[in-house]
Design an enzyme around this catalytic site. Structure first.
Site, PDB file in Angstrom:
ATOM      1  N   ASP A  30     -45.487 -23.462 -37.332  1.00 17.34           N
ATOM      2  CA  ASP A  30     -46.542 -23.646 -36.471  1.00 17.34           C
ATOM      3  C   ASP A  30     -47.834 -22.771 -37.205  1.00 17.34           C
ATOM      4  O   ASP A  30     -47.759 -21.704 -37.597  1.00 17.34           O
ATOM      5  CB  ASP A  30     -46.094 -23.084 -35.119  1.00 17.34           C
ATOM      6  CG  ASP A  30     -47.114 -23.496 -34.001  1.00 17.34           C
ATOM      7  OD1 ASP A  30     -46.435 -24.103 -33.035  1.00 17.34           O
ATOM      8  OD2 ASP A  30     -48.312 -23.253 -34.018  1.00 17.34           O
ATOM      9  N   ASP A  49     -50.011 -24.642 -41.394  1.00 18.26           N
ATOM     10  CA  ASP A  49     -50.369 -25.868 -41.169  1.00 18.26           C
ATOM     11  C   ASP A  49     -49.515 -27.116 -41.834  1.00 18.26           C
ATOM     12  O   ASP A  49     -49.330 -27.101 -42.897  1.00 18.26           O
ATOM     13  CB  ASP A  49     -51.909 -26.271 -41.234  1.00 18.26           C
ATOM     14  CG  ASP A  49     -52.807 -27.413 -41.045  1.00 18.26           C
ATOM     15  OD1 ASP A  49     -52.403 -28.481 -40.957  1.00 18.26           O
ATOM     16  OD2 ASP A  49     -53.867 -27.128 -40.551  1.00 18.26           O
ATOM     17  N   PHE A  71     -43.145 -31.627 -33.408  1.00 17.78           N
ATOM     18  CA  PHE A  71     -44.253 -31.626 -32.171  1.00 17.78           C
ATOM     19  C   PHE A  71     -45.393 -31.161 -32.830  1.00 17.78           C
ATOM     20  O   PHE A  71     -46.451 -31.392 -31.752  1.00 17.78           O
ATOM     21  CB  PHE A  71     -43.688 -30.395 -31.236  1.00 17.78           C
ATOM     22  CG  PHE A  71     -42.373 -30.458 -30.689  1.00 17.78           C
ATOM     23  CD1 PHE A  71     -42.063 -30.946 -29.334  1.00 17.78           C
ATOM     24  CD2 PHE A  71     -41.112 -30.001 -31.441  1.00 17.78           C
ATOM     25  CE1 PHE A  71     -40.939 -31.183 -28.808  1.00 17.78           C
ATOM     26  CE2 PHE A  71     -39.848 -30.424 -30.834  1.00 17.78           C
ATOM     27  CZ  PHE A  71     -39.825 -30.598 -29.614  1.00 17.78           C
ATOM     28  N   SER A 115     -45.642 -40.259 -26.819  1.00 14.66           N
ATOM     29  CA  SER A 115     -46.213 -39.928 -25.554  1.00 14.66           C
ATOM     30  C   SER A 115     -46.310 -41.370 -24.844  1.00 14.66           C
ATOM     31  O   SER A 115     -46.725 -42.541 -25.264  1.00 14.66           O
ATOM     32  CB  SER A 115     -47.589 -39.629 -25.810  1.00 14.66           C
ATOM     33  OG  SER A 115     -48.379 -39.399 -24.700  1.00 14.66           O
ATOM     34  N   TYR A 139     -56.002 -40.075 -29.195  1.00 18.56           N
ATOM     35  CA  TYR A 139     -54.558 -39.508 -29.219  1.00 18.56           C
ATOM     36  C   TYR A 139     -53.442 -40.664 -28.999  1.00 18.56           C
ATOM     37  O   TYR A 139     -52.617 -40.236 -29.780  1.00 18.56           O
ATOM     38  CB  TYR A 139     -54.545 -38.494 -27.983  1.00 18.56           C
ATOM     39  CG  TYR A 139     -53.308 -37.910 -27.595  1.00 18.56           C
ATOM     40  CD1 TYR A 139     -52.784 -37.028 -28.630  1.00 18.56           C
ATOM     41  CD2 TYR A 139     -52.532 -38.540 -26.540  1.00 18.56           C
ATOM     42  CE1 TYR A 139     -51.618 -36.487 -28.491  1.00 18.56           C
ATOM     43  CE2 TYR A 139     -51.157 -37.950 -26.340  1.00 18.56           C
ATOM     44  CZ  TYR A 139     -50.823 -36.808 -27.139  1.00 18.56           C
ATOM     45  OH  TYR A 139     -49.366 -36.466 -27.134  1.00 18.56           O
ATOM     46  N   LYS A 143     -50.655 -41.373 -31.862  1.00 16.08           N
ATOM     47  CA  LYS A 143     -48.918 -41.370 -31.646  1.00 16.08           C
ATOM     48  C   LYS A 143     -48.366 -42.646 -32.133  1.00 16.08           C
ATOM     49  O   LYS A 143     -47.343 -42.818 -32.684  1.00 16.08           O
ATOM     50  CB  LYS A 143     -48.631 -41.096 -30.057  1.00 16.08           C
ATOM     51  CG  LYS A 143     -48.990 -39.472 -30.041  1.00 16.08           C
ATOM     52  CD  LYS A 143     -47.972 -38.458 -30.895  1.00 16.08           C
ATOM     53  CE  LYS A 143     -48.327 -37.130 -30.410  1.00 16.08           C
ATOM     54  NZ  LYS A 143     -47.546 -36.183 -31.206  1.00 16.08           N
ATOM     55  N   ASN A 168     -45.346 -36.846 -18.026  1.00 15.76           N
ATOM     56  CA  ASN A 168     -46.139 -35.642 -18.013  1.00 15.76           C
ATOM     57  C   ASN A 168     -45.144 -34.428 -17.747  1.00 15.76           C
ATOM     58  O   ASN A 168     -44.496 -34.136 -16.990  1.00 15.76           O
ATOM     59  CB  ASN A 168     -47.224 -35.592 -16.740  1.00 15.76           C
ATOM     60  CG  ASN A 168     -48.346 -36.762 -17.085  1.00 15.76           C
ATOM     61  OD1 ASN A 168     -48.136 -37.630 -17.488  1.00 15.76           O
ATOM     62  ND2 ASN A 168     -49.260 -35.926 -17.150  1.00 15.76           N
ATOM     63  N   ARG A 219     -49.328 -39.788 -11.960  1.00 13.56           N
ATOM     64  CA  ARG A 219     -48.254 -39.477 -13.341  1.00 13.56           C
ATOM     65  C   ARG A 219     -46.620 -39.394 -12.895  1.00 13.56           C
ATOM     66  O   ARG A 219     -46.521 -38.895 -11.940  1.00 13.56           O
ATOM     67  CB  ARG A 219     -49.083 -38.133 -14.029  1.00 13.56           C
ATOM     68  CG  ARG A 219     -50.554 -38.653 -14.513  1.00 13.56           C
ATOM     69  CD  ARG A 219     -50.311 -39.392 -15.727  1.00 13.56           C
ATOM     70  NE  ARG A 219     -51.597 -39.466 -16.345  1.00 13.56           N
ATOM     71  CZ  ARG A 219     -52.546 -40.646 -15.839  1.00 13.56           C
ATOM     72  NH1 ARG A 219     -52.116 -41.436 -14.956  1.00 13.56           N
ATOM     73  NH2 ARG A 219     -53.747 -40.593 -16.467  1.00 13.56           N
ATOM     74  N   ARG A 280     -62.185 -39.258 -15.937  1.00 15.10           N
ATOM     75  CA  ARG A 280     -61.965 -38.745 -17.233  1.00 15.10           C
ATOM     76  C   ARG A 280     -61.908 -39.668 -18.118  1.00 15.10           C
ATOM     77  O   ARG A 280     -60.772 -40.605 -18.202  1.00 15.10           O
ATOM     78  CB  ARG A 280     -61.166 -37.501 -17.213  1.00 15.10           C
ATOM     79  CG  ARG A 280     -60.856 -36.806 -18.738  1.00 15.10           C
ATOM     80  CD  ARG A 280     -59.836 -35.747 -18.376  1.00 15.10           C
ATOM     81  NE  ARG A 280     -58.691 -36.162 -18.258  1.00 15.10           N
ATOM     82  CZ  ARG A 280     -57.291 -35.398 -18.368  1.00 15.10           C
ATOM     83  NH1 ARG A 280     -57.447 -33.997 -18.596  1.00 15.10           N
ATOM     84  NH2 ARG A 280     -56.410 -35.931 -18.537  1.00 15.10           N
TER      85      ARG A 280
HETATM   86  N1  UDP Z   1     -56.442 -34.440 -13.852  1.00 18.66           N
HETATM   87  C1  UDP Z   1     -57.394 -33.907 -12.626  1.00 18.66           C
HETATM   88  N2  UDP Z   1     -58.230 -32.531 -12.794  1.00 18.66           N
HETATM   89  C2  UDP Z   1     -57.783 -31.731 -13.795  1.00 18.66           C
HETATM   90  C3  UDP Z   1     -56.880 -31.983 -14.767  1.00 18.66           C
HETATM   91  C4  UDP Z   1     -56.278 -33.265 -14.647  1.00 18.66           C
HETATM   92  O1  UDP Z   1     -57.625 -34.499 -11.947  1.00 18.66           O
HETATM   93  O2  UDP Z   1     -58.396 -30.611 -13.881  1.00 18.66           O
HETATM   94  C5  UDP Z   1     -55.884 -35.416 -13.501  1.00 18.66           C
HETATM   95  C6  UDP Z   1     -55.830 -36.444 -14.657  1.00 18.66           C
HETATM   96  O3  UDP Z   1     -56.989 -37.391 -14.722  1.00 18.66           O
HETATM   97  C7  UDP Z   1     -54.416 -37.305 -14.627  1.00 18.66           C
HETATM   98  C8  UDP Z   1     -53.465 -36.196 -14.297  1.00 18.66           C
HETATM   99  O4  UDP Z   1     -54.510 -35.036 -13.340  1.00 18.66           O
HETATM  100  O5  UDP Z   1     -54.662 -38.374 -13.567  1.00 18.66           O
HETATM  101  C9  UDP Z   1     -52.641 -35.483 -15.089  1.00 18.66           C
HETATM  102  O6  UDP Z   1     -53.476 -34.835 -16.404  1.00 18.66           O
HETATM  103  P1  UDP Z   1     -53.096 -34.261 -17.324  1.00 18.66           P
HETATM  104  O7  UDP Z   1     -54.289 -33.684 -17.927  1.00 18.66           O
HETATM  105  O8  UDP Z   1     -52.237 -32.938 -16.722  1.00 18.66           O
HETATM  106  O9  UDP Z   1     -52.040 -35.015 -18.350  1.00 18.66           O
HETATM  107  P2  UDP Z   1     -52.364 -36.658 -18.908  1.00 18.66           P
HETATM  108  O10 UDP Z   1     -51.781 -37.635 -17.939  1.00 18.66           O
HETATM  109  O11 UDP Z   1     -53.613 -36.523 -19.244  1.00 18.66           O
HETATM  110  O12 UDP Z   1     -51.456 -36.313 -20.158  1.00 18.66           O
END
Ligand code: UDP
Length: 323
Positions: A30, A49, A71, A115, A139, A143, A168, A219, A280
Site C-alpha cells: 500500500d 505504489d 484493492f 463495484s 471510476y 473497474k 455500499n 443504495r 452529485r
Molecule cells: N450522499 C449524500 N451526501 C453526502 C454523501 C453522499 O447525499 O455527503 C449520497 C450520495 O449521493 C449517494 C449516497 O449518499 O446517493 C451514497 O453515497 P456514498 O458516497 O456513500 O457512496 P457511493 O454510492 O457514491 O459509492
C-alpha cells in the site's frame, strides 16, 4: 502467502484481519496515499505504489505469494469525474503493472475489487450480474475495463479470478480493532455520524429530485465484515479450482439518504442537521444488488442484514477514535 494490495484501506484492512483470523499469512502492499499503516494488523508491509513495477517485483521476490487480493485503487466517483486521467492511470495502469508482475512470477489467482458503479442506471432491480455494464463515471469505467482485462488474462494466460462487485460498504470491525477512516471523508454514513458528533455542521443531501420514494438516492449497504468474508470465500473458490466470474455483494435491500440519516439519528440519539443540495455528478438514483449468485456459488451468507447493526459498529469506531 496472500498479497493484499491496498490492504491499508477500509475494505482491504478488514479483509486482512479476516484472512489473519482464518489462518492465512498475509503481505500488504500500500502506498498509504489514502490508507493508514495503523489499520494493517500484520508486520509484512511494503510501502509502494502499485504502478511501481520494481517495488512490486521485489515484494514478489521476497514473499512466497500464491494469490493476490487487489484493492489498491482510487475510489471516489466525484473525484473521478473531475480528474479522469488520474483515475485511469492508477486504476487501469496500476492493475496492468500488477498483472504483468504476477505473470512474471507465475502467480495466476486474483480476487479483484469491483463495484456496483460499473452498472450505471439500473434497467432492472435488483441488479443481477448479467445486467448491462454502462458506468456513469470514470471510476465505474475503470473497474469495468479491469474486469474485461481480467477475462483476457484468463483466456490467454490461464489466470483465474473473481471480481467482487461491492455495493455500499458500511460499518467497522465489531471488536473495534479497525474501522472506516478516509481523509477527507466522502461517504454518506461516516459523514452523517460526523454531523451527529458535532465534527461537521450538517449533512448535505445530494439531490432530492430523484425518481425514488422520497426523492433521495437509494443504495444497498453491506457490512464491511461481510465483504471481507466474501474475499476469503472467493480465495477458497479459486484455490479449489473454481471458475472465474463476477459476483455482486449486497444485502438486496435499498435505503434512501433520508432513511440512512434517520437510522443514524436513532442509533446515536443525537440531532443531525441536514441541508438539501443538488445532485452529485456521476451518481445513479438507485443501486440494489441481486447477490444470490455469491450465496449459491461461494456459499456467502451476510451476517449483518440491517442498517442499524452497520451504523452501530461505525459509530462505536468513530467514538473510540475520538476519545
Ligand atoms: N450522499 C449524500 N451526501 C453526502 C454523501 C453522499 O447525499 O455527503 C449520497 C450520495 O449521493 C449517494 C449516497 O449518499 O446517493 C451514497 O453515497 P456514498 O458516497 O456513500 O457512496 P457511493 O454510492 O457514491 O459509492
Amino acid at each position: 502467502m496472500i498479497l493484499v494490495t491496498g490492504g491499508a484501506g477500509y475494505i482491504g484492512s478488514h479483509t486482512v484481519l479476516e484472512l489473519l483470523r482464518s489462518g492465512y499469512e498475509v503481505v500488504v502492499v500500500d502506498d498509504l496515499s489514502a490508507g493508514h499503516r495503523e489499520l494493517v494488523l500484520t508486520d509484512n508491509f511494503v510501502q509502494a505504489d502499485i504502478r511501481d513495477r520494481a517495488a512490486l517485483s521485489a515484494a514478489f521476490q521476497q514473499y512466497p505469494i500464491e494469490a493476490v487480493l487487489h484493492f489498491a485503487a482510487l475510489t471516489s466517483v466525484p473525484e473521478s469525474v473531475a480528474d479522469p486521467g488520474r483515475y485511469y492511470d492508477v486504476n487501469l495502469g496500476g492493475t496492468l503493472v500488477l498483472l504483468e508482475v504476477m505473470r512474471a512470477f507465475g502467480v495466476t489467482r486474483l480476487v479483484f475489487s469491483s463495484s456496483a458503479a460499473i452498472y450505471g442506471d439500473p434497467q432492472r432491480l435488483p441488479i443481477p450480474e448479467d445486467h448491462p455494464i454502462r458506468p456513469k463515471s470514470p471510476y465505474g469505467r475503470s473497474k469495468a475495463v479491469c474486469e474485461e482485462i481480467l477475462a483476457d488474462y484468463a483466456r490467454a494466460y490461464g489466470f483465474s479470478y473473481v471480481s467482487l462487485r461491492y455495493f455500499n460498504a458500511a460499518g467497522s470491525d465489531p471488536e473495534g480493532k479497525i474501522g472506516e477512516w478516509h481523509e477527507p471523508e466522502c461517504h454518506l454514513i461516516p459523514i452523517v455520524l460526523e454531523a451527529a458528533s458535532g465534527k461537521r455542521p450538517y449533512v448535505e443531501i445530494f439531490g432530492t429530485d430523484y425518481e425514488t420514494p422520497d426523492g433521495t438516492g437509494v443504495r444497498d449497504y453491506i457490512h464491511v465484515v461481510d465483504l471481507a468474508q466474501a474475499h476469503v470465500l472467493a480465495l477458497e473458490h479459486l484455490a479449489a479450482g473454481g471458475e472465474s466470474g463476477a459476483y455482486n455483494l449486497g444485502i438486496g435491500r435499498g435505503y434512501s439518504v433520508r432513511e440512512v440519516i434517520e437510522v443514524c439519528r436513532k442509533v446515536t440519539g443525537r440531532k443531525i442537521p441536514v441541508r438539501e443540495g443538488p445532485r452529485r455528478p456521476g451518481d445513479p438514483a438507485i443501486l440494489v444488488a441481486d447477490a444470490r449468485r455469491a450465496q449459491r456459488e461461494l456459499h456467502w451468507q451476510p451476517r449483518y442484514t440491517n442498517l442499524e447493526s452497520m451504523v452501530e459498529t461505525a459509530w462505536a469506531w468513530m467514538r473510540r477514535r475520538e476519545s
